[in-house]
Design an enzyme around this catalytic site. Structure first.
Site, PDB file in Angstrom:
ATOM      1  CG  ASP A 245      -1.862  -1.119   1.342  1.00 34.02           C
ATOM      2  OD1 ASP A 245      -1.802  -2.002   0.467  1.00 34.02           O
ATOM      3  OD2 ASP A 245      -2.661  -1.140   2.301  1.00 34.02           O
TER       4      ASP A 245
ATOM      5  CG  ASP B 109      -3.539   4.048  -0.221  1.00 32.76           C
ATOM      6  OD1 ASP B 109      -3.231   5.216   0.112  1.00 32.76           O
ATOM      7  OD2 ASP B 109      -4.224   3.284   0.493  1.00 32.76           O
TER       8      ASP B 109
ATOM      9  CG  HIS C 296      -5.546  -0.966  -1.684  1.00 31.53           C
ATOM     10  ND1 HIS C 296      -5.334  -1.317  -0.387  1.00 31.53           N
ATOM     11  CD2 HIS C 296      -5.289   0.374  -1.740  1.00 31.53           C
ATOM     12  CE1 HIS C 296      -4.973  -0.250   0.313  1.00 31.53           C
ATOM     13  NE2 HIS C 296      -4.946   0.806  -0.495  1.00 31.53           N
TER      14      HIS C 296
ATOM     15  CG  ASP D 276      -3.430  -5.659  -4.401  1.00 28.80           C
ATOM     16  OD1 ASP D 276      -4.429  -5.143  -3.885  1.00 28.80           O
ATOM     17  OD2 ASP D 276      -2.327  -5.715  -3.845  1.00 28.80           O
TER      18      ASP D 276
ATOM     19  CB  CYS E 263      -1.837  -6.787   0.467  1.00 24.68           C
ATOM     20  SG  CYS E 263      -3.377  -6.783  -0.409  1.00 24.68           S
TER      21      CYS E 263
HETATM   22  N1  GLY Z   1     -10.058  -4.066  -2.261  1.00 18.81           N
HETATM   23  C1  GLY Z   1      -9.738  -5.200  -1.538  1.00 18.81           C
HETATM   24  C2  GLY Z   1     -10.899  -6.094  -1.337  1.00 18.81           C
HETATM   25  O1  GLY Z   1     -11.537  -6.602  -2.217  1.00 18.81           O
HETATM   26  O2  GLY Z   1     -11.239  -6.312  -0.246  1.00 18.81           O
END
Ligand code: GLY
Length: 385
Positions: free
Chosen positions: A121, A209, A258, A260, A364
């Site tokens: 991150d 991030d 995020h 990923d 992560c």
């Molecule tokens: N963005 C991360 C998740 O799907 O929880």
């Protein structure tokens, strides 16, 4: 399909530390793995509250996580590190600061911090450079300090290493939309807002991030969502003038933070996409024009995330690619492992589910220092930047 371009490529020989990583799949030789030590559930704050579902077990609680859960998280992260080392990959670990310390700046106050489990991150490695992201949560404002001992050492050992820090944001209330402060927002309402690109973060100042960025050689694909705004993406565009930077959205995600657990490259020409968060047609074009395959990821093996976890069950697709033929998959994510196995990869099982709550899965919990290879152009039909 692959043209080598001149993007400050480093050689392949690793003597001491060499920082270089251009994509998510070239052979991994040196990586940072996070730690659970001292992790906190942070106090309420605007961006974080927007990520926590209204029925979550985390609503209304904050403070240091239980020592048992921290010990178990560290046990799994240590074992994951040892597995990587057994494969000849050098592993470094952050030095936790005291996350119980409050933060007061001229612009905000928070009573505690977060942790140093998901290095992905905070640190964005692009070629011979590691950029500390701005971050968009107040509780994560000082998280870069956990990585400074490592980054300073890399700087001493690698004369070509560029250590950069994006401008620290002020994170006043002007950065956050008050509509998201209502704890009773329905998932339907969230889906409407996110499909309209109405996210909790405003465009007051650049925010990003690092885990919103996928590195595909000369192209950086960046999720615009809760943790990264358009100004953050523009900052990345200006900062990496030799790259093409693409903003993407995944409208089916009510909590878009995020990239990923949503969009996962496995090797050049092959990506997994979360089937509940499909890339819109107009944004698929650049992949289709270069004959990339975008496959629906397998369903997660679990119906719910572990207790006190910010992430969704889609951490199933948060895999770590060790080289274009080898992929680490969380041990219980049997459907994802089966899909990746059938695609012809060697699957390396890693037990990590009990560490998910600290901030994520296998991708992560790592940040690249060195992968072999150079900056290549996987989308040669696109115009030069
Ligand atoms: N963005 C991360 C998740 O799907 O929880």
């Amino acid at each position: 399909m692959e043209d080598t371009v001149n993007c400050h490529a480093n050689g392949d020989a690793v003597q001491g530390t060499v920082v270089s990583s251009w994509n998510e799949w070239d052979p991994l030789k040196h990586v940072i793995v996070g730690r659970a030590t001292g992790s906190h559930i942070p106090p309420p704050e605007p961006a974080l509250d927007a990520k926590v579902p209204e029925d979550s077990d985390m609503r209304g609680m904050w403070g240091q996580r239980t020592q048992d859960s921290i010990d178990r998280g560290n046990e799994l992260l240590d074992r994951f590190s040892a597995q990587l080392e057994q494969r000849g990959i050098k592993v470094d670990r952050p030095i936790p600061i005291d996350f119980s310390q409050p933060i007061t700046t001229p612009d905000f106050h928070t009573d505690a911090q977060f942790g140093c489990m998901p290095p992905r991150d905070v640190l964005l490695t692009v070629g011979n450079e590691i950029v500390e992201a701005t971050m968009s949560y107040r509780c994560r404002w000082f998280e870069y300090l956990c990585y400074r001992p490592l980054l300073q050492r890399y700087w001493e050992e690698d004369p070509n290493f560029r250590h950069e820090a994006a401008p620290k944001p002020r994170l006043t209330d002007a950065d956050y939309r008050p509509d998201y402060l209502d704890v009773r927002i329905s998932v339907q309402q969230r889906l409407e807002w996110t499909s309209q690109k109405y996210f909790v973060t405003t465009e007051h100042e650049p925010l990003f991030d690092a885990a919103d960025v996928l590195r595909l050689g000369r192209d950086l694909v960046v999720q615009h969502g809760f943790t990264t705004n358009l100004k953050g993406i523009e900052w990345l565009r200006r900062h990496f003038p030799d790259h093409r930077v693409h903003a993407v959205n995944f409208p089916g995600d009510p909590y878009p933070i995020h990239i990923d657990a949503t969009f996962t490259p496995l090797r050049p020409g092959l990506l997994l996409n979360n089937p509940q968060r499909r890339l819109p047609d107009e944004q698929r074009q650049m992949f289709e024009d270069s004959d990339w395959q975008i496959l629906d990821a397998a369903q997660p093996a679990h119906n719910s995330p572990p207790p006190l976890c910010y992430s969704s069950t889609w951490l199933s697709m948060n895999v770590l690619v060790l080289d274009p033929k080898t992929v680490c998959v969380e041990k219980t994510e049997v459907y994802q492992a089966d899909q990746i196995d059938k695609l012809g990869f060697e699957v390396v099982e890693v037990e990590l589910r009990d560490a998910y709550a600290f901030g994520g899965g296998l991708h992560c919990s790592t940040a690249d220092v060195y992968r072999e290879g150079h900056c290549e152009d996987y989308f040669p039909h696109l115009e030069d930047c």
